[in-house]
Design an enzyme around this catalytic site. Structure first.
Site, mmCIF file in Angstrom:
data_model
loop_
_atom_site.group_PDB
_atom_site.id
_atom_site.type_symbol
_atom_site.label_atom_id
_atom_site.label_comp_id
_atom_site.label_asym_id
_atom_site.label_seq_id
_atom_site.Cartn_x
_atom_site.Cartn_y
_atom_site.Cartn_z
ATOM 1 N N GLU A 90 -8.592 -5.284 -6.245
ATOM 2 C CA GLU A 90 -8.990 -3.921 -6.316
ATOM 3 C C GLU A 90 -9.085 -3.560 -6.738
ATOM 4 O O GLU A 90 -8.861 -1.607 -7.524
ATOM 5 C CB GLU A 90 -6.842 -3.855 -5.654
ATOM 6 C CG GLU A 90 -6.958 -4.084 -3.907
ATOM 7 C CD GLU A 90 -5.302 -4.478 -4.251
ATOM 8 O OE1 GLU A 90 -5.352 -3.416 -2.881
ATOM 9 O OE2 GLU A 90 -4.279 -5.718 -4.079
ATOM 10 N N SER A 144 1.384 -0.810 -0.028
ATOM 11 C CA SER A 144 0.056 0.192 -0.006
ATOM 12 C C SER A 144 0.588 1.360 -0.126
ATOM 13 O O SER A 144 1.921 1.248 -1.225
ATOM 14 C CB SER A 144 -1.091 -0.252 1.249
ATOM 15 O OG SER A 144 -1.944 0.606 1.088
ATOM 16 N N HIS A 201 -6.970 -5.672 -0.561
ATOM 17 C CA HIS A 201 -6.453 -4.697 -0.377
ATOM 18 C C HIS A 201 -5.547 -5.590 0.760
ATOM 19 O O HIS A 201 -4.725 -5.618 0.685
ATOM 20 C CB HIS A 201 -7.059 -3.616 0.223
ATOM 21 C CG HIS A 201 -5.800 -2.796 0.202
ATOM 22 N ND1 HIS A 201 -5.005 -2.539 -0.712
ATOM 23 C CD2 HIS A 201 -4.956 -1.785 1.427
ATOM 24 C CE1 HIS A 201 -4.096 -1.842 -0.202
ATOM 25 N NE2 HIS A 201 -4.154 -1.162 0.870
#
Length: 287
Positions: free
Chosen positions: A228, A166, A265
């Site tokens: 995602e 991330s 995610h």
């Protein structure tokens, strides 16, 4: 560095209960020499003796959330490296003094300076935490943390990996562009490229120049979760676009892109870690 050992059992002999710890691991508090930052450092050392070249090392961001997962994956899979493709390695987790899996301090350490007006809107509408400290964080890793690990362990300086997810994936790519030979392997999971996307375009010419100044092999794994793909940040598209671009640029980087079926995610982390271990440690497997 102040060490707090984690490899001793805390089992209460009278009650038969206590905390579960992971053998061969420890944690400590470490302060940066610039920026007045405090980090919680987690270290896992293999039980096996180091090979002649030294242990490979994986530097792991957001260690509060995934350190144990990676340590156990290495411990189990490295028992049969000829089968698994995973050899014993030192895991150095960089985290924060928090009991939660994440700290808001990561926004500062993992991002580059950008005008507030250019930032994506936060889902809950609240302002973003302080950000823009990536340069100082990289200095901490290179000037403080790496020398400390090098003093304490026999490591293979030609087999060092940076793993981030991330915003940590964004920082991983920042290091690749800013100082490509700091590591030999880069694992960028679900990278938040939308945060500083323009910077990568502006930095590309200097990045290619830096690559030409070295002669080492560099590998990059970009991993995302299939779910995602619907995110408004275009996370998967951005990562795939970057992988194609770097491959076509003929910059000498071994680039792989992997979209993990059915994963989101956060759920993408365990399969990404498994893939990352084989990706990062493959050259160390005995023939």
């Amino acid at each position: 560095m102040i060490h707090k050992k984690m490899n001793k059992s805390s089992m209460d002999k009278n009650t038969g209960s206590g905390e579960v710890t992971i053998k061969g691991t420890e944690q400590s508090i470490m302060h940066s020499s610039t920026g007045n930052r405090e980090f919680q450092i987690f270290v896992s050392k293999p039980l096996e003796e180091p090979p002649p070249s030294g242990y490979p090392v994986i530097y792991l961001l957001d260690a509060n959330s995934v350190f144990e997962t990676m340590v156990e994956a290495v411990r189990l899979q490295s028992r049969r490296p000829e089968k698994s493709g995973v050899v014993p390695a030192i895991i150095v987790g960089i985290g924060y003094c928090t009991n939660g899996p994440f700290s808001s301090e990561r926004y500062y350490d993992f991002t580059l300076p950008v005008a507030v007006t250019e930032l994506p809107k936060r889902p809950d509408g609240s302002p973003w935490p302080a950000h823009g400290g990536a340069e100082n964080f990289l200095k901490f890793i290179e000037e403080d943390l790496k020398p400390e690990i090098g003093k304490r362990f026999k490591i293979d300086h030609n087999s060092q990996t940076l793993f981030g997810h991330s915003l940590g994936g964004l920082f991983t790519l920042y290091v690749l562009y800013k100082n490509p030979y700091a590591f030999q392997n880069y694992i960028a999971g679900s990278p938040s490229l939308h945060w500083n996307k323009n910077w990568f375009h502006e930095e590309e010419e200097r990045f290619l120049s830096r690559l030409n100044q070295g002669n080492g092999d560099i590998s990059l794994l970009l991993g995302v979760g299939e779910q995602e793909g619907t995110h408004k940040s275009r996370m998967n598209e951005n990562a795939l676009e970057l992988s194609i671009h770097l491959s076509m640029t003929d910059c000498g980087i071994n680039v792989q892109f992997k979209e993990f079926e059915g994963e989101g995610h956060l759920s993408v982390l365990p399969p990404l870690i498994n893939r990352a271990l084989r990706f990062a440690l493959k050259e160390n497997v005995p023939s």
